[in-house]
Write a protein that holds these residues in place. Structure first.
Motif: not given
Length: 584
Positions: A282-284, A304-311, A374-376, A462-465
């Motif tokens: 997951v990415i943001v 968990a998101a702070r460690q595994n989800v890059p922003f 994705w967020i603006d 919000i999407r799956e690639h």
């Protein structure tokens, strides 16, 4: 053995009577069958007689009719109580592990590690089975239980915690505040959301292999639209890209260079390119170009998101310079949770068009990512990414999710609103809508159900690639590249053309649900306008770029302003103050 030695048991008291030689029942000898009753037996008999006497007195006192009524009321109540107990016992939250067929109790969110507790229970059950097998002398080898990671993904609660969730009733008309508002959304705990992530990619209908056109010298062959960055696809190529096949090659930006971000336009640093090629579940992502917005820090993000989800935040050199001058960009190219990615050689003069590149082409910039949000740049994320994905993708079995516009659902109405607000050149909007109309675009009506809207609120995607969603994103970008940058106008055309060919759809959720997990701030130019002298007299008439205040007196307050409008103004003032000091 002779017949004289056998006996028969009577139906009354069960005593064994002897048969004589003639087969006639005779009385048993007293020395064998008769004995004096003990004191305990006499005491028990007296108690039975007392119970029978009390029951007769009770029935005589109440009367037969009252006793019958009590039985009629009591028996159904007893049956209902027992039935509820049995059903409650059977409906306790269970999980089923399909591999070994064991039942695993659902673990509440209060547990420290629900996944570990579920795995432990399964292992204990398997161990009990193995020990019982050894005791029975059965030497058959049983398959070992699955690995922990795969087991977590298989364990799914039979009853979803949100299955009975319903929107609360709207407030009475007199109490309803004007404008769009957030509404309640049922999210599962972060641990359960992570466990809900599918272990394998979703199926892509028909399309399995998608590649992209590379052209170092693109040539414009038609008079209208296109760019060097997009490769100028012809109308014939455009129409052919909607013929969905198992393998396809389409225009999708980045037509130059050896790979996206390397001498392709929208160029990135080599160090950043290496990082963006890493695998992530997951990415943001977001972007600010032209120093147009203030960066907003996400809130309520799990460990968990702070460690595994890059922003990732994409910015141009102008925005980077502002961040450096404001001392908010550290030496690690970070601003809070956001990792700043500086883009050089931006392909368009319009910052809004440049923002469409990461917004619609994330799958090209991040080739090894499964899910993206994705967020603006003007939005602040206030819900954990795993919970958002579980709510709008995994729970709905969807691969692409976007919110509907809160007010408009017809492309023709949206086009007129864009012209009235000066969002884009009116003649360009008219040309695009007329082109779609000639292709068969019609006003939205109930005949399009179950499609609920033709106009998205495109600030969150919000999407799956997977190949089919990547194709949708490519073709949507090509429309933005050919026509106006107002992506709301082209969304439904691309969606409907793909849906006409394959079994695929978009989850268009309510806009009030989107407002539940993102908070919208003002663009920088509006904030500067509000902070300028005299802006206090105009804060109810904020104007988007390109609009006009002709015929209005901005210095004169309306004499019809009510109490509700004053509260709205104070609310807006608090919102601006929060934007000026974004929290972490």
């Amino acid at each position: 053995m002779t017949g004289g030695s056998l006996g028969q048991r009577t139906a009354s008291y069960g005593s064994l009577q002897l048969l004589n030689n003639n087969g006639i029942v005779g009385k048993p000898a007293s020395s064998i069958f008769t004995r004096k009753p003990s004191p305990k037996m006499l005491l028990a008999g007296s108690r039975d007689r007392e119970k029978q006497f009390l029951l007769l007195v009770f029935c005589k006192f109440l009367g037969r009719r009252r006793v019958a009524m009590l039985l009629l009321v009591g028996l159904p109540l007893l049956i209902f109580t027992l039935g509820s107990y049995v059903l409650d016992k059977e409906n306790t939250s269970l999980n089923i592990d399909e591999h070994i067929g064991s039942l695993v109790p659902y673990v509440s969110q209060a547990a420290d590690d629900p996944a570990a507790l579920m795995i432990s229970r399964v292992k204990d059950t398997q161990k009990d089975r193995d020990s019982s097998t050894e005791k029975d002398g059965n030497k058959t080898q049983r398959p070992s239980p699955p690995a922990a990671a795969s087991l977590i993904k298989r364990v799914v609660p039979l009853h979803h915690p949100c299955e009975n969730f319903a929107f609360p009733p709207p407030p009475p008309p007199g109490l309803r505040r004007p404008g769009p508002r957030p509404c309640p959304v049922c999210y599962v705990p972060v641990e359960q959301a992570i466990a809900s992530m599918p272990s394998s990619p979703s199926e892509s209908p028909v399309l399995q292999n998608l590649t992209y056109i590379h052209d170092e010298n693109p040539v414009k062959t038609e008079t209208h639209g296109g760019s060097d960055f997009g490769g100028y696809p012809s109308l014939k190529q455009r129409n052919g890209s909607y013929e969905i096949k198992e393998s396809m090659t389409v225009h999708c930006g980045f037509v130059k260079g050896s790979r996206p971000g390397r001498q392709s336009g929208f160029d990135l640093d080599e160090f950043d390119l290496t990082e963006l090629e890493q695998f992530h579940d997951v990415i943001v992502a977001s972007a600010i170009f032209g120093n147009y917005d203030l960066i907003q820090q996400p809130k309520k993000i799990s460990q968990a998101a702070r460690q595994n989800v890059p922003f990732y935040m994409f910015v141009d050199e102008e925005t980077e310079a502002y961040m450096k001058n404001s001392s908010i960009l550290d030496s690690n190219k970070r601003v809070g949770l956001w990792r700043i990615i500086v883009v050089c050689n931006i392909p368009y003069n319009d910052s809004r068009r440049n923002g469409k590149v990461p917004k619609l082409l994330l799958h090209r910039i991040f080739p090894n990512v499964r899910y993206s949000i994705w967020i603006d740049g003007k939005l602040q994320l206030v819900v954990d990414p795993y919970q958002i994905l579980e709510r709008f993708l995994w729970r709905e079995n969807a691969t692409f999710a976007i919110s509907r516009h809160y007010r408009r659902f017809d492309v023709f109405v949206e086009a007129e609103a864009n012209k009235a607000a000066g969002k884009y050149d009116n003649s360009s909007i008219d040309y695009q809508v007329e082109f779609y109309k000639n292709e068969g675009l019609t006003p939205y009506s109930e005949a399009k159900l179950p499609i609920t809207s033709d106009v998205p609120e495109g600030c969150v995607i919000i999407r799956e690639h997977i190949p089919i969603t990547n194709l949708f994103s490519c073709l949507w970008f090509n429309e933005v590249d050919r026509f106006t940058a107002r992506d709301q106008l082209s969304f439904s055309t691309v969606r409907d053309k793909i849906m006409a060919k394959v079994n695929w759809t978009v989850n268009m959720f309510l806009d009030c649900e989107r407002r539940n997990f993102v908070i919208q701030a003002y663009h920088r130019d509006l904030l500067v306008h509000k902070a300028s002298p005299g802006a206090a007299t105009m804060h109810h008439q904020l104007v988007l770029p390109g609009t006009s205040l002709a015929g209005k007196n901005p210095g004169k307050r309306s004499s019809k302003r009510g109490k509700g409008e004053k509260r709205s103004g104070s609310k807006r003032h608090r919102k601006v103050a929060a934007v000026a000091n974004p929290g972490t």
